[in-house]
Design an enzyme around this catalytic site. Sequence first.
Site, mmCIF file in Angstrom:
data_model
loop_
_atom_site.group_PDB
_atom_site.id
_atom_site.type_symbol
_atom_site.label_atom_id
_atom_site.label_comp_id
_atom_site.label_asym_id
_atom_site.label_seq_id
_atom_site.Cartn_x
_atom_site.Cartn_y
_atom_site.Cartn_z
ATOM 1 N N ASP A 310 0.862 -1.163 0.000
ATOM 2 C CA ASP A 310 0.000 0.000 0.000
ATOM 3 C C ASP A 310 0.911 1.229 0.000
ATOM 4 O OD1 ASP A 310 -2.348 1.565 0.244
ATOM 5 O OD2 ASP A 310 -2.016 1.711 2.397
ATOM 6 N N ASP A 501 -1.661 -1.056 6.221
ATOM 7 C CA ASP A 501 -1.779 -0.476 7.549
ATOM 8 C C ASP A 501 -2.653 -1.293 8.483
ATOM 9 O OD1 ASP A 501 -4.373 -0.001 6.786
ATOM 10 O OD2 ASP A 501 -4.180 2.171 6.648
ATOM 11 N N ASP A 505 -6.717 -1.669 4.834
ATOM 12 C CA ASP A 505 -6.314 -2.745 3.925
ATOM 13 C C ASP A 505 -6.728 -4.116 4.437
ATOM 14 O OD1 ASP A 505 -4.973 -1.162 1.943
ATOM 15 O OD2 ASP A 505 -3.416 -0.804 3.424
#
Length: 619
Positions: A310, A501, A505
Amino acid sequence: MERILRAARQYPMVAWTLIAGAVVLGLLAMGLPAPAQWTATGYVAVIVVLTAVDMVRDVMRGHWGLDILAVMAMIATLAVGEYLASLIIVLMLSGGEALEDFAAGRARHELTALLDRSPRRAHRLSGETVEEIDVDELRVGDLLLVRPSEVVPVDGELQYPIARLDESSLTGESLPVDHVRGDAMMSGALNGDLAVRMRATAAAADSQYQQIVSLVAGAAASKAPTVRLADRFALPFTAVSVAIAGIAWWLSGEAVRFAEVLVLATPCPLLIAAPVAFMGGMSRSAQAGVIVKGGVVLESLARLRAAAFDKTGTLSQGRPELVAMYPVEAMEEDELLHLAASAEQFSSHVLASSIMRAAAARGMEPASGSEATETATNGVRAMIAGRDVRVGKLSFIQELDPGAQFPALSFGETAVAVSVDGTFAGSLVLRDGLRPEAPSTVSTLRASGVEQIAMLTGDNAATAQSLASEAGIQEVHAQLLPQDKVRLLGQMPHPVMMVGDGVNDAPVLAAADVGVAMGARGATAASESADVVILRDDIGRVVDAVDIGRHTVRVAITAIWIGVVLSVGLMVIAAFGHIPAVAGALTQELVDLACILYALRARRGGRSSRESAGGEGVR
């Protein structure tokens, strides 16, 4: 004496085998070999029946167990009159559990040390009165006294000018960390030489250390993939052992050779060494500030072929700074920022905290709100002073006002849209820098054989591409919804790792073979969707986790091969009549010990980060 009785209750079969052995040796000492043989034969026969019943149940369930070798060895030694050797085999098998517990205890040292340090008592201040209470009785807002060398009991805010804390058990950072008034204090950190005061910001159950303890307890109780590892060797090892024993009997014409070979084919190295290695690997990762939820995760890390990251709070530092505001004509900058910050107080997203910090820097206090709801990866909505405020992605705002548009953004900038009462009110532009350790993390993963590395983000393409280029990632997928991330992850080579995180996610972390959550800031430490939780705010720990996984599997496989090679070599020697049955049974115990000692190497080794240091708002 009490310790001996406790051990006997914990391992009853070991106790009964020792008693049976003592009786047999006593009868031999009295010159009564026949009663000695009957006693040993009767006791071993009972163990054979019990073991055979369990073995048949395993076979009926489709699991070819290694116990068949032990049963054959016991029957063979009894058949040829080597009853002392059969007793040693029983002791070896019954003592295997005790030996595994001892070795596993050594292997999980760092895990149990973390659990043992869990804070249980706290000192609460009422005026100048100090009250010692259980940590579970603490409430948010309590003023606490933390004495020198005490463990911080719950998460809180420092109320003293300065404090020096040892956070090594939380983050793996070996050096003490200095904090000043107003800084966050994590539960589980060890206070330095000064007595300090702190204000509790979380109850015990919600604090960082207790969440970590919960993760560790789950990891310590998890089962390593030892059944699969043992199964890979079970059938061929059994076949080779029986073949060597049968050929030795056939060539020599002596049935005792069959027994002498099989006593060296007991399966303890296959059944004990691997779980000890995996427990050692989890312990080693905890020492590095990485909680791995089980041996299966370590095995997946060892075989990793692809990795996805991410952007916000993962590859980026996660502390974006407000660099510009673009309100519509009817809105002032301060009003736009104040309304956005008031709504963002109900969001867990990293951009929300950045907007609130920017408002606080201008002396603004968030207004009270109601009817607040957060839509993961999209934004937040709340009623602020009677006004319906939305903050989040441009598409989130365009649901109400299709004409909403962002200003032109520079590379590396992220914009957040704001609407008030269904009308676009303006945008806030933030910039979040790349983590300094991100490029080395990506390059190290690529050099270690990870075939495909990608960025999967909900942010705009320009911002994502700019940050990915700095990190050394060529493959970028931007403006993604959670389901898009899951779909793209499924198209990558497996096993695949996703680093995020742990909150926004959660779906893609759960979909990955290895989901890694950056849990250093507390909110994500207990993420149930992640397989690995990194306790330190350092993405380089991802490399540590992969390296420790590979080292652990290497040690486990090598320990098994040590047992197999030594056992086969000794069986060949025994086939020529050079190792009597009793000596062979005792020698096999040494083989077991060698395998387990080697498996404990998983507690050491594996690279440490310290050693290897060398658009549209994402929601």
